[in-house]
Enzyme design. Structure first.
Site, mmCIF file in Angstrom:
data_model
loop_
_atom_site.group_PDB
_atom_site.id
_atom_site.type_symbol
_atom_site.label_atom_id
_atom_site.label_comp_id
_atom_site.label_asym_id
_atom_site.label_seq_id
_atom_site.Cartn_x
_atom_site.Cartn_y
_atom_site.Cartn_z
ATOM 1 N N PRO A 254 0.805 -1.279 -0.009
ATOM 2 C CA PRO A 254 0.074 -0.015 0.037
ATOM 3 C C PRO A 254 0.904 1.176 0.004
ATOM 4 C CG PRO A 254 -0.042 -1.009 2.128
ATOM 5 C CD PRO A 254 0.652 -1.855 1.250
ATOM 6 N N CYS A 367 7.348 -10.570 5.200
ATOM 7 C CA CYS A 367 6.792 -10.194 6.484
ATOM 8 C C CYS A 367 6.433 -11.633 6.892
ATOM 9 C CB CYS A 367 5.521 -9.409 6.455
ATOM 10 S SG CYS A 367 4.174 -9.771 5.151
#
Length: 435
Positions: A254, A367
């Site tokens: 994002p 992640c």
């Protein structure tokens, strides 16, 4: 001893006025749909939430909290229910029972409400034959829950066995982060003031309590900051770009890392494959008033001209490091998913090599908590000619616990317990083959 998801969670799930009104119960109906989606169809929590017709923000927030609480404690609550069930009920019934146990054990819902709302839910959903079972089982949990829960190794039970095994001697420390709701971390634009009420973290992030709405904070509309977990903020910091450097940010949406690179004065090309995610990235950068070149393309095929000085690759991954915010990821992912993602990560690493000038730098990040997506991908890259450039102790002075013996950056949700934890991340710095 039962864990509590958060001090503020007492009114979630059972005691909102009118929650069990004759017209339905949007909170539990939506939570039930979310859980059935995860358990039966491996559908992400957010996908069901996005598709839901429930519009009241309070109902949606309560449903999210209830479903997330079940997912955080699903293994131990399933074990607790075992002796109370003569046979395994259908999956939707099990999901409803787990919702009841979560309300009783972790959300401080009054027993009569916790039981009645689940019985009503089963009747609304065409599962009336199981209403009596739910009534009896949940009443017993209300009476004897502490006794039934004695001796349960909750941390081990609440992590799927394949993940517990994969995490090795880190497993218990990682699992300790599962029961804390993630706080809100902000990265500030250079020169911006932090909104009041935040805690300045050693790495420069500013942290606010779980449940803080970023849009309510002063400075949001003016683009003074963006949401970014403390661990997620580190890869771009570690790349240490200089003003005027030409940097490619792959899989950019994002946009937190894109914003960091642009704020540092780099000439940034943000590459995102999916048009919808690219649109969100563009909206975020517009709010932040940052000038970035946007490219909608598959990073495996696209190449910059001229080549870049550096590439930041936050690669698509299993996202197991984000389970504080997305506990559904623990129950959706499978070992074969990790292997498939690892193959894609190799392809993107080598594509990044073709984007760089000689001796250019790649900052690879995921992640993920899985070795297959972290150290093993770096080892494979080295076999293909990449050179590792370890992070120094001074580079990770703000987060020394994240520096591995090999000089990689690696965090997990059990770190910084006194500050509220962090996401699990892995990052490594690589030099282009042949450079």
């Amino acid at each position: 001893m039962a864990h509590s998801s958060s001090p503020s969670s007492g009114r979630t799930g059972g005691d909102r006025p009118g929650a069990d009104r004759p017209g339905g119960d949007p909170t539990r109906d939506l939570a039930f749909d979310i859980l059935c989606g995860v358990v039966e169809h491996r559908r992400m929590l957010e996908t069901t939430l996005d598709r839901s017709s429930v519009s009241d923000p309070r109902d949606r927030a309560s449903a999210h909290r209830l479903a997330a609480t079940v997912l955080r404690h699903m293994g131990s609550m399933t074990e607790l229910l075992g002796p109370l069930l003569r046979r395994e009920p259908p999956t939707p019934v099990r999901c409803a029972l787990l919702m009841g146990v979560a309300q009783l054990r972790h959300l401080n819902t009054p027993p009569h409400a916790a039981v009645a709302t689940i019985v009503s839910l089963l009747r609304r959903r065409g599962l009336t034959p199981f209403a009596g079972l739910a009534n009896a089982v949940l009443r017993r949990v209300a009476r004897e829950g502490d006794t039934l829960g004695e001796g349960l190794d909750e941390e081990r039970l609440d992590v799927p066995p394949w993940l517990w095994s994969a995490w090795g001697d880190r497993a218990r420390a990682i699992a300790a982060g599962l029961y804390r709701e993630a706080p809100l971390d902000l990265t500030l634009k250079p020169g911006a003031d932090a909104p009041p009420g935040g805690l300045l973290l050693p790495n420069g992030s500013v942290r606010y309590p779980a449940g803080t709405r970023v849009t309510d904070l002063p400075g949001y509309e003016e683009g003074q900051f963006w949401v970014q977990d403390a661990a997620a903020s580190m890869p771009a910091r570690l790349l240490n770009v200089q003003r005027g450097q030409r940097v490619v940010d792959l899989c950019a949406a994002p946009g937190g890392k894109t914003a960091q690179l642009a704020s540092a004065g780099a000439e940034v090309i943000a590459v995102e494959r999916e048009a919808a995610r690219a649109a969100r990235l563009e909206e975020n950068l517009a709010r932040l008033k940052l000038d970035v070149e946007m490219v909608v393309a598959d990073a495996a095929d696209w190449r910059p001209r001229p080549p870049a000085d550096a590439v930041l690759l936050d690669a698509p991954c299993s996202a197991t490091g984000t389970f504080r915010r997305h506990p559904d990821v623990l129950w959706i992912k499978r070992p074969r998913d990790v292997l498939a993602l690892a193959e894609g990560q190799d392809r993107l690493i080598d594509a990044a090599g073709e984007m760089l000038r000689p001796d250019g730098v790649l900052l690879y990040a995921v992640c993920s908590l899985q070795d297959e997506e972290g150290p093993q991908r770096v080892a494979a890259a080295v076999r293909r000619g990449w050179r590792v450039e370890p992070f120094s102790e001074s580079e990770l002075a703000a987060m020394p616990e994240a520096r591995t013996q090999e000089g990689f950056f690696r965090t997990h949700p059990g770190l910084w317990p006194e500050r509220g934890g962090m996401d699990g991340f892995f990052a490594a710095r690589l030099r282009r083959p042949g450079g």
